[in-house]
Scaffold this motif. Sequence first.
Motif, PDB file in Angstrom:
ATOM      1  N   VAL A  47      63.403  32.996  14.101  1.00 50.94           N
ATOM      2  CA  VAL A  47      62.776  33.967  15.002  1.00 50.94           C
ATOM      3  C   VAL A  47      62.024  35.029  14.208  1.00 50.94           C
ATOM      4  CG1 VAL A  47      63.168  35.582  16.907  1.00 50.94           C
ATOM      5  CG2 VAL A  47      64.712  33.622  16.595  1.00 50.94           C
ATOM      6  N   GLU A  48      60.808  35.324  14.650  1.00 49.69           N
ATOM      7  CA  GLU A  48      60.050  36.484  14.172  1.00 49.69           C
ATOM      8  C   GLU A  48      59.831  37.390  15.372  1.00 49.69           C
ATOM      9  OE1 GLU A  48      57.162  34.798  10.669  1.00 49.69           O
ATOM     10  OE2 GLU A  48      56.658  34.282  12.737  1.00 49.69           O
ATOM     11  N   SER A  49      60.461  38.543  15.344  1.00 49.39           N
ATOM     12  CA  SER A  49      60.358  39.478  16.470  1.00 49.39           C
ATOM     13  C   SER A  49      59.517  40.681  16.060  1.00 49.39           C
ATOM     14  CB  SER A  49      61.748  39.943  16.918  1.00 49.39           C
ATOM     15  OG  SER A  49      62.480  38.876  17.485  1.00 49.39           O
ATOM     16  N   PHE A  50      58.495  40.977  16.877  1.00 48.58           N
ATOM     17  CA  PHE A  50      57.607  42.115  16.629  1.00 48.58           C
ATOM     18  C   PHE A  50      58.007  43.250  17.569  1.00 48.58           C
ATOM     19  CE2 PHE A  50      55.467  38.263  15.398  1.00 48.58           C
ATOM     20  CZ  PHE A  50      54.919  38.579  14.162  1.00 48.58           C
ATOM     21  N   ILE A  51      58.143  44.442  17.006  1.00 52.55           N
ATOM     22  CA  ILE A  51      58.647  45.584  17.761  1.00 52.55           C
ATOM     23  C   ILE A  51      57.646  46.735  17.691  1.00 52.55           C
ATOM     24  CG2 ILE A  51      60.500  47.292  17.924  1.00 52.55           C
ATOM     25  CD1 ILE A  51      62.338  45.253  16.594  1.00 52.55           C
ATOM     26  N   VAL A  52      57.315  47.267  18.851  1.00 51.33           N
ATOM     27  CA  VAL A  52      56.501  48.486  18.925  1.00 51.33           C
ATOM     28  C   VAL A  52      57.460  49.656  19.101  1.00 51.33           C
ATOM     29  CG1 VAL A  52      54.690  49.714  20.163  1.00 51.33           C
ATOM     30  CG2 VAL A  52      54.599  47.209  19.981  1.00 51.33           C
ATOM     31  N   PRO A  53      57.648  50.521  18.059  1.00 51.84           N
ATOM     32  CA  PRO A  53      58.601  51.636  18.167  1.00 51.84           C
ATOM     33  C   PRO A  53      58.074  52.737  19.091  1.00 51.84           C
ATOM     34  CG  PRO A  53      58.090  51.102  15.864  1.00 51.84           C
ATOM     35  CD  PRO A  53      57.060  50.437  16.718  1.00 51.84           C
TER      36      PRO A  53
ATOM     37  N   LEU B 150      66.779  48.484  23.547  1.00 53.09           N
ATOM     38  CA  LEU B 150      67.151  49.480  22.549  1.00 53.09           C
ATOM     39  C   LEU B 150      66.371  50.775  22.787  1.00 53.09           C
ATOM     40  CD1 LEU B 150      67.226  47.191  19.368  1.00 53.09           C
ATOM     41  CD2 LEU B 150      69.139  47.915  20.792  1.00 53.09           C
ATOM     42  N   PRO B 151      67.011  51.914  22.627  1.00 59.48           N
ATOM     43  CA  PRO B 151      66.348  53.193  22.964  1.00 59.48           C
ATOM     44  C   PRO B 151      65.128  53.508  22.114  1.00 59.48           C
ATOM     45  CG  PRO B 151      68.458  53.544  21.852  1.00 59.48           C
ATOM     46  CD  PRO B 151      68.401  52.103  22.195  1.00 59.48           C
ATOM     47  N   TRP B 152      65.066  52.985  20.903  1.00 56.77           N
ATOM     48  CA  TRP B 152      63.932  53.311  20.030  1.00 56.77           C
ATOM     49  C   TRP B 152      62.795  52.289  20.115  1.00 56.77           C
ATOM     50  CZ3 TRP B 152      63.128  49.580  16.266  1.00 56.77           C
ATOM     51  CH2 TRP B 152      64.191  48.737  15.987  1.00 56.77           C
ATOM     52  N   VAL B 153      62.938  51.274  20.992  1.00 55.87           N
ATOM     53  CA  VAL B 153      61.932  50.211  21.124  1.00 55.87           C
ATOM     54  C   VAL B 153      61.125  50.412  22.390  1.00 55.87           C
ATOM     55  CG1 VAL B 153      61.562  47.739  21.410  1.00 55.87           C
ATOM     56  CG2 VAL B 153      63.312  48.558  19.822  1.00 55.87           C
ATOM     57  N   LEU B 154      59.792  50.444  22.244  1.00 57.90           N
ATOM     58  CA  LEU B 154      58.910  50.548  23.393  1.00 57.90           C
ATOM     59  C   LEU B 154      58.580  49.169  23.957  1.00 57.90           C
ATOM     60  CD1 LEU B 154      57.125  52.341  25.219  1.00 57.90           C
ATOM     61  CD2 LEU B 154      55.287  52.053  23.534  1.00 57.90           C
ATOM     62  N   GLU B 155      58.266  48.207  23.091  1.00 54.68           N
ATOM     63  CA  GLU B 155      57.917  46.848  23.508  1.00 54.68           C
ATOM     64  C   GLU B 155      58.302  45.888  22.394  1.00 54.68           C
ATOM     65  OE1 GLU B 155      57.776  44.487  25.613  1.00 54.68           O
ATOM     66  OE2 GLU B 155      56.233  45.492  26.801  1.00 54.68           O
ATOM     67  N   ALA B 156      58.587  44.647  22.786  1.00 56.10           N
ATOM     68  CA  ALA B 156      58.976  43.640  21.795  1.00 56.10           C
ATOM     69  C   ALA B 156      58.538  42.261  22.265  1.00 56.10           C
ATOM     70  CB  ALA B 156      60.487  43.668  21.562  1.00 56.10           C
ATOM     71  N   GLY B 157      58.230  41.391  21.326  1.00 55.44           N
ATOM     72  CA  GLY B 157      57.873  40.000  21.607  1.00 55.44           C
ATOM     73  C   GLY B 157      58.190  39.149  20.394  1.00 55.44           C
ATOM     74  N   SER B 158      58.545  37.884  20.614  1.00 57.75           N
ATOM     75  CA  SER B 158      59.021  37.045  19.512  1.00 57.75           C
ATOM     76  C   SER B 158      58.271  35.728  19.414  1.00 57.75           C
ATOM     77  CB  SER B 158      60.514  36.750  19.684  1.00 57.75           C
ATOM     78  OG  SER B 158      61.267  37.943  19.715  1.00 57.75           O
ATOM     79  N   ARG B 159      58.117  35.263  18.183  1.00 51.74           N
ATOM     80  CA  ARG B 159      57.695  33.895  17.902  1.00 51.74           C
ATOM     81  C   ARG B 159      58.936  33.137  17.457  1.00 51.74           C
ATOM     82  NH1 ARG B 159      52.374  35.339  14.512  1.00 51.74           N
ATOM     83  NH2 ARG B 159      53.929  35.578  12.868  1.00 51.74           N
ATOM     84  N   VAL B 160      59.245  32.037  18.129  1.00 53.89           N
ATOM     85  CA  VAL B 160      60.484  31.310  17.852  1.00 53.89           C
ATOM     86  C   VAL B 160      60.162  29.856  17.544  1.00 53.89           C
ATOM     87  CG1 VAL B 160      62.767  30.675  18.716  1.00 53.89           C
ATOM     88  CG2 VAL B 160      61.744  32.848  19.400  1.00 53.89           C
ATOM     89  N   ARG B 161      60.626  29.392  16.392  1.00 61.65           N
ATOM     90  CA  ARG B 161      60.424  28.001  15.970  1.00 61.65           C
ATOM     91  C   ARG B 161      61.734  27.247  16.072  1.00 61.65           C
ATOM     92  NH1 ARG B 161      57.756  28.381  10.125  1.00 61.65           N
ATOM     93  NH2 ARG B 161      59.402  29.928   9.901  1.00 61.65           N
TER      94      ARG B 161
END
Length: 332
Positions: free
Chosen positions: A273-279, A254-265
Amino acid sequence: MSIRFGRTELPERQARSLEKAVRCEWLTLGFLAVFIVTVFLVMGNSQAMKAAWIEDLLSLAPPIAFLFAVRIVNRPPTRRYPYGYHRSVGVAHLVAGVALFAMGAFLVVDSASGLFAAEHPSIGSVQLFGNTVWLGWLMMAVMALSIPLPIYLGRVKMSLAEELHDKVLYADADMNKADWMTAVGTIVGVAGIGVGLWWTDAAAALLIASSILRDGVKNMGAAITDLMDTRATTFDSSGPHPLVDRIDGHLRSLPWVLEAGSRVRDQGHVLHVESFIVPRDERVPSLESLEAARDACVGLDWKIQDIVLVPVAALPREVGDSTTGRRSERNR
């Protein structure tokens, strides 16, 4: 008529797979009911036949657990159970694993003691249609007849387990494999008695017991780690679930996302899913952007039931490099 796992409506392909899996499990229960009675009638004093009979009794656990879990998991989430009832699959998996482990451990001790005590089992004769028949022939015939159907059911269930992401169904497919291998081992053990090799019966029983114990340890371990919210894995617990990388890859695109990582159960069938996004540029994304990203992630696969997007300054250590935020700052 739609088929659901909680509030997740199954696609047509998975719905057909679930119906087929239910039919397979009922067929398995019917086959086992007949076979358990038949083996009991011809069991005699063979330790291998005794172990095979007990394994067949234990083989009832996975299909019963699957059918029970499928009924429970269809209930929609409630205020008391906001995540739904998907964990019933994990509980059923654990129950089956504990049963296998406990009985496997008992049979290993029982079979090993018989082998070390050099017990010589005797197999007598029976009257059949007016003829005297060695009971061992009946034992081997019954075990031989039990081989084809478990081979077929095991292969079908393995495919369905992957399709439905169902670890109880996978455990049952694994049990079907153990069933036909047990039958082969039992035939060898009984034949060994017939040619005067008394120890083959106890050795076959020990081999069967070890197989049961191995299945118990494997399934119990997988069930416990799932209930402890380990990282989501594939249906056979062989590695991380590929959807984790697909979710992160989509968010990073996505153009507005710099980095992303997820915790998935793994909740059983579905993933939370819990996804953390660095804008980018530390700009808080709009509600519309977050909603669009969430809907796109849910659309990746039917197994993604719940996903929470959390804008952060740096990714948590467990989902990415803790220095990501600092690296991102330098790269802007």
